[in-house]
Design an enzyme around this catalytic site. Sequence first.
Site, PDB file in Angstrom:
ATOM      1  N   CYS A  22      -7.047 -11.569   3.420  1.00 51.23           N
ATOM      2  CA  CYS A  22      -5.729 -11.825   4.012  1.00 51.23           C
ATOM      3  C   CYS A  22      -4.772 -10.657   3.825  1.00 51.23           C
ATOM      4  O   CYS A  22      -3.595 -10.774   4.109  1.00 51.23           O
ATOM      5  CB  CYS A  22      -5.120 -13.109   3.477  1.00 51.23           C
ATOM      6  SG  CYS A  22      -4.742 -13.040   1.729  1.00 51.23           S
ATOM      7  N   HIS A  59       7.783  -2.007   4.447  1.00 52.41           N
ATOM      8  CA  HIS A  59       8.469  -2.795   5.471  1.00 52.41           C
ATOM      9  C   HIS A  59       8.218  -2.207   6.868  1.00 52.41           C
ATOM     10  O   HIS A  59       7.905  -2.919   7.813  1.00 52.41           O
ATOM     11  CB  HIS A  59       9.963  -2.789   5.146  1.00 52.41           C
ATOM     12  CG  HIS A  59      10.780  -3.566   6.105  1.00 52.41           C
ATOM     13  ND1 HIS A  59      11.037  -4.894   5.933  1.00 52.41           N
ATOM     14  CD2 HIS A  59      11.326  -3.205   7.274  1.00 52.41           C
ATOM     15  CE1 HIS A  59      11.735  -5.310   6.965  1.00 52.41           C
ATOM     16  NE2 HIS A  59      11.934  -4.311   7.782  1.00 52.41           N
TER      17      HIS A  59
HETATM   18  C1  PEP Z   1      -1.934  -8.887  -0.565  1.00 58.96           C
HETATM   19  O1  PEP Z   1      -1.517  -8.521  -1.656  1.00 58.96           O
HETATM   20  O2  PEP Z   1      -2.867  -8.313   0.054  1.00 58.96           O
HETATM   21  C2  PEP Z   1      -1.345 -10.058   0.109  1.00 58.96           C
HETATM   22  C3  PEP Z   1      -1.902 -10.576   1.184  1.00 58.96           C
HETATM   23  O3  PEP Z   1      -0.190 -10.555  -0.388  1.00 58.96           O
HETATM   24  P1  PEP Z   1       1.247  -9.836  -0.219  1.00 58.96           P
HETATM   25  O4  PEP Z   1       1.100  -8.715   0.760  1.00 58.96           O
HETATM   26  O5  PEP Z   1       2.174 -10.892   0.216  1.00 58.96           O
HETATM   27  O6  PEP Z   1       1.500  -9.369  -1.632  1.00 58.96           O
END
Ligand code: PEP
Length: 549
Positions: free
Chosen positions: A481, A183
Site C-alpha cells: 500500500c 507533499h
Molecule cells: C507507507 O508508509 O508506505 C504508508 C502506506 O503509510 P504512510 O505513507 O501513510 O506513512
Amino acid sequence: MELHGVGVGRGIAVGPILRMPDPLPDPNDESHAGDAAAEYATVQESLAAVSSELAAKGASVGGDAQAVLEAASMMAQDPTLTDDVKDRIESGKTGERAVFEAFAAFQDILIGMGGYMAERATDLGDVSQRIIAHLRGVSAPGVPTSDTPFILIAPDLAPADTALLDLDKVLGLVTRDGGPTSHTAILARSKSIPAIVGVTGALDIADGTIVVVDAAAGLVTTDPSEALVTDAKARIAARAAASTIPIVPGALADGTKIPLLANVGSPKDGPESVELGAEGVGLFRTEFLFLDSKTAPTVADQQAKYTELLSFFPGQKVVVRALDAGADKPLAFLNSAHEENPALGLRGLRALRVSEQILLDQLTALKGAQDATEADLWVMAPMVADAEESQYFVKLGKALGLKTVGVMAEVPSLAVMADQVLAAADFVSIGTNDLTQYTMAADRMLGSVASYQDPWHPAVLRLVKMLGDAGIAAGKGVGICGEAAADPQLAVVLVGLGATTLSMTPAALADVRAELVGVTLEQARARATAALGASTAAGARAAAAAAGH
Ligand code: PEP
Ligand code: MG
C-alpha cells in the site's frame, strides 16, 4: 544538459519551463509622503483587485480549490485586517509596509491557535504577497500563470500553491526539494502530473528553455534533440491511448488475479476510486480525518465516517488503518510531546498502545461500521515492530468483533520476523514509504537524502521477499500500500516477490493495470530475481528491465 532527480510515476512531458517567482522582499519600514487617505485608497484598490482575482480564479477552477480560493479572497477583504492596515497607514507606515505588518500580526495569531488555523497562516502569507505585488505593479509570487502550457519549476510547492495548479497548463513539475513521498510528489501522482523531485540545479534553468521531463528515468533534459522530442511525444500519445483501455479487474497475462485497490484519506475519495476502477480500498488513512482535531474523535463520529466510506464498496474489501499518528502526521490528541527524532518516536501502534482508550474507541467504531454495511472490512495497525505487537493488536480487534485483523509492514524488524508475524495476523500490508525510510535510515521528508528513499533498493526488495515468502507459506495475503505500488515496473517486481494485492492513489491504477496484463507470474518472478541480485536501486531497475526484454 541532463539533470537527475527522483521521478514520480511514469509520466513524460515536453515544453518550455516557467519558474516559480522568488518571494517578494519584505517592504522597508519607511513612512509615506504624508497623505494617509490617498495611501489607504491605493491599498484599498489592491485589496479589492486581489480579492476579486482570487474569487474569479476559484470560480474558474471549481471543486475543492474553489473553497480554498474563496477563503483567500475573503481574507483580502477581512475587516479586522483592513482596519489594522488603515491604522498602520494613519500612524505613518507606507501601504506596502502596513499590509505586510498587519497580515504578519494576524498570521502570528493563527499560528498560536495551532492545527487548522495555523495552516491558514500560510494562505494568509500568500494573500499578503499578492497584495504587495499588486501595489508594486509586479507579478504575484506563487504558481505563475501563462496562456500556453508550461513545465513548472519550483523550490517546492506549498499546499496553498497546489490549489492554483491549472492542469490544462501545467504539463509537468520539477522541484529542487522534496522526496518521492513529499507533499508535492503525492499531489503530482494524484493529479497524474509528470514530476521529478529533488533535482539539484533545477532553479538555474532559464524561463522558456525547452525541457523533456521523463519521470520514469528521473531525468530532466534541457534543449533536447529533435529525436528526443519526437520520442517523448510518441510516448505521451501512447500513454494517453493506454488510459482509455477499458477498466477490468487487475490480472496478469496468465490470469493470476492481482486486485487493484485504492489508497484514500477521506470517505469523499470513495466515488472517484470506484470510477477509476479500484476493486476496493487497500489503505484508508484514518488519521487524515482528524489532523485538525484537538480532542479524540467520538465513537459515533468515527462510525459515521467509516460507514460512509464502506457504503461505496458493497461486497468489496476495504482495509482501514488504525490512527497513524506521529512524525509527518502529528495528532495533537495522541502524542504532542516534543521528540528529537519523531520518525523513531512514539508513533503508530506504539502511541495507540499508550493511549489504549483511543484505540478501543476506534476499533469499536469500526466494528459498528462493519455491521452496518456490506463491505468486507479489514483492519490493520501502522508501525508494528514484531510478532508480539501483532498479537496484541489482532487479539484486541478480534475481541471487539472485527473479522479480519492484520498489520502493516513498515519497520524492517517486522519483515525480519515475517514468519512469526504471519502466524499471528490475518494479513500483512507493506507500507513501502516507511519501510524504505527505515531500511535506508533516510528521513522521507528530507530533500537532501531523497535519493535514498527509493523502494527499488534491493535491501527493501529483499525485505518484501521475506514477507512475500512468509505469506505464501502461511497461505495469507501480503499486499502493498506504499507509493511503490503506483510504479508499474516496480509493481510487477513486487508481484514477483509475492505481493497478492496492490493499493495506490487511484490515478495510478490505469498504468499499473496495463503493465500487469502484459506479464505472467513466471515473468514477474524472473524480473524480481534479477532486481534482488542488483546492488543499487538503479541497478535493480535496470536488471528488472533487462529481464523483461
Ligand atoms: C507507507 O508508509 O508506505 C504508508 C502506506 O503509510 P504512510 O505513507 O501513510 O506513512
Ligand atoms: Mg507509513
